[in-house]
Design an enzyme around this catalytic site. Sequence first.
Site, PDB file in Angstrom:
ATOM      1  CG  HIS A 136      -5.258  -5.338  -4.418  1.00  0.00           C
ATOM      2  ND1 HIS A 136      -6.038  -5.992  -5.337  1.00  0.00           N
ATOM      3  CD2 HIS A 136      -5.527  -4.009  -4.581  1.00  0.00           C
ATOM      4  CE1 HIS A 136      -6.747  -5.108  -6.033  1.00  0.00           C
ATOM      5  NE2 HIS A 136      -6.476  -3.905  -5.587  1.00  0.00           N
ATOM      6  CG  HIS A 174      -3.898  -2.056  -9.276  1.00  0.00           C
ATOM      7  ND1 HIS A 174      -4.361  -0.772  -9.518  1.00  0.00           N
ATOM      8  CD2 HIS A 174      -4.730  -2.578  -8.347  1.00  0.00           C
ATOM      9  CE1 HIS A 174      -5.411  -0.539  -8.745  1.00  0.00           C
ATOM     10  NE2 HIS A 174      -5.660  -1.620  -8.032  1.00  0.00           N
ATOM     11  CD  GLU A 176      -7.593  -3.245 -10.689  1.00  0.00           C
ATOM     12  OE1 GLU A 176      -7.570  -4.061  -9.753  1.00  0.00           O
ATOM     13  OE2 GLU A 176      -8.176  -2.159 -10.590  1.00  0.00           O
TER      14      GLU A 176
HETATM   15  C1  GAL Z   1      -8.757  -1.628  -6.975  1.00  0.00           C
HETATM   16  C2  GAL Z   1      -9.959  -1.926  -6.135  1.00  0.00           C
HETATM   17  C3  GAL Z   1     -10.369  -0.648  -5.425  1.00  0.00           C
HETATM   18  C4  GAL Z   1      -9.221  -0.085  -4.629  1.00  0.00           C
HETATM   19  C5  GAL Z   1      -7.998   0.036  -5.525  1.00  0.00           C
HETATM   20  C6  GAL Z   1      -6.769   0.471  -4.760  1.00  0.00           C
HETATM   21  O1  GAL Z   1      -8.323  -2.794  -7.602  1.00  0.00           O
HETATM   22  O2  GAL Z   1     -10.983  -2.413  -6.942  1.00  0.00           O
HETATM   23  O3  GAL Z   1     -11.479  -0.871  -4.596  1.00  0.00           O
HETATM   24  O4  GAL Z   1      -8.956  -0.913  -3.547  1.00  0.00           O
HETATM   25  O5  GAL Z   1      -7.713  -1.174  -6.141  1.00  0.00           O
HETATM   26  O6  GAL Z   1      -6.949   1.679  -4.129  1.00  0.00           O
END
Ligand code: GAL
Length: 376
Positions: free
Chosen positions: A133, A207, A341
């Site tokens: 991210h 997100h 997402e």
């Molecule tokens: C999502 C990701 C997960 C986790 C989450 C945040 O986008 O796919 O694996 O990292 O964010 O906790």
Amino acid sequence: MKRTLLLSLTLIAAAAWFSACNQSAKTKEMVKKELIGTHKGKDVFLLTLTNKKGNIIKLTNFGARITWIEVPDRNGNKENVTFGFDTFESMIKGDPYFGSVVGRYANRIAKGKFTLDGVEYSLALNNGPNSLHGGPGGWHSAVWNTEDGGKSKVPTAVFTLKSPDMEEGYPGNMDINVVYTWTDNNEIVIDYTCTTDKKTVLNITNHAYFNLHGAGNGDILDHQMVIKASRFVPVDSTLIPTGELRPVEGTPFDFTTPHTVGERIGENYEQLLLGKGYDHTFVLDNKEEVDATVYEPVSGRLMEVITDQPGVQFYTGNFLNGRMIGHGGKPYNHRTGLCLETGHYPDSPNHPEFPSTLLNPGETFKSQTIYRFSVK
Ligand code: GAL
């Protein structure tokens, strides 16, 4: 005669003036902006957007986040359906990206490395061996600029950010513009626009976590999903794509017809075990207007997702553990929120066979995702 004309003209002018004032009062009512604190030397605002139906969403320029979506159930009872916090202090402490814009690269880049034109770039590793991210200082943690929404007749929030060259290891100065529009049809329309002055990679998403019972009101296992995707992206034990795009047919990943989240999540299927549930990108067929729907039968709330992006990461809140206490003092427990997402597949810069995430100078990246709320 002349006096009558003058009187009428005065009356017309007065009426126009009143209507203009009324209009500007209405415009002001649509978007309320409150200063809630300062962070990293910048003002943090809470924006409350009210549409003509009287439904509200709240956003903040901290991470360009959606923090509140208040929509009615089938009996008209309104409830907030997204994760967030009541106070500024809890908001800036850090969280699993609740409602934020994620970039420069949403999801994972294997070992935090990719190569462009023979130059290898190294990113901070913040998720086991990988970069997640956009790195620890990604766009979710930035205080964005809050721009004037202009003359829009529907409530909007506009956030902009300048991401400098080599920020978190990514090349190119990037300008990011995110417009949230809250329509009278209860749609959150998100428009992303990005430009760069050097070749770079980009995967931008929002997100938000959703629970259509109301955030903090139990789990999402009874939510009925449809995802218009004939294939999904299998991952390894560190959640990096293997390169395969696997047909969903005959697997617990087939949401081309409605299935609840919980129906097959506990099956002994390798990809569900690796993901600790669903935590995978679905390759969207992009054949119909709506790409995914979530229906919660108790409240009757329905959420539709519409995007121009090639994929959607369906994440079932597998890493939530109740340690985050959100709106109304409610803990966000395991699988009490789900994310859809929209964006590209994880680790695309290292998979030339995936749709390209390159952005060149002179090009403008434009993308739109809509979350539409209704009842049935
Ligand atoms: C999502 C990701 C997960 C986790 C989450 C945040 O986008 O796919 O694996 O990292 O964010 O906790």
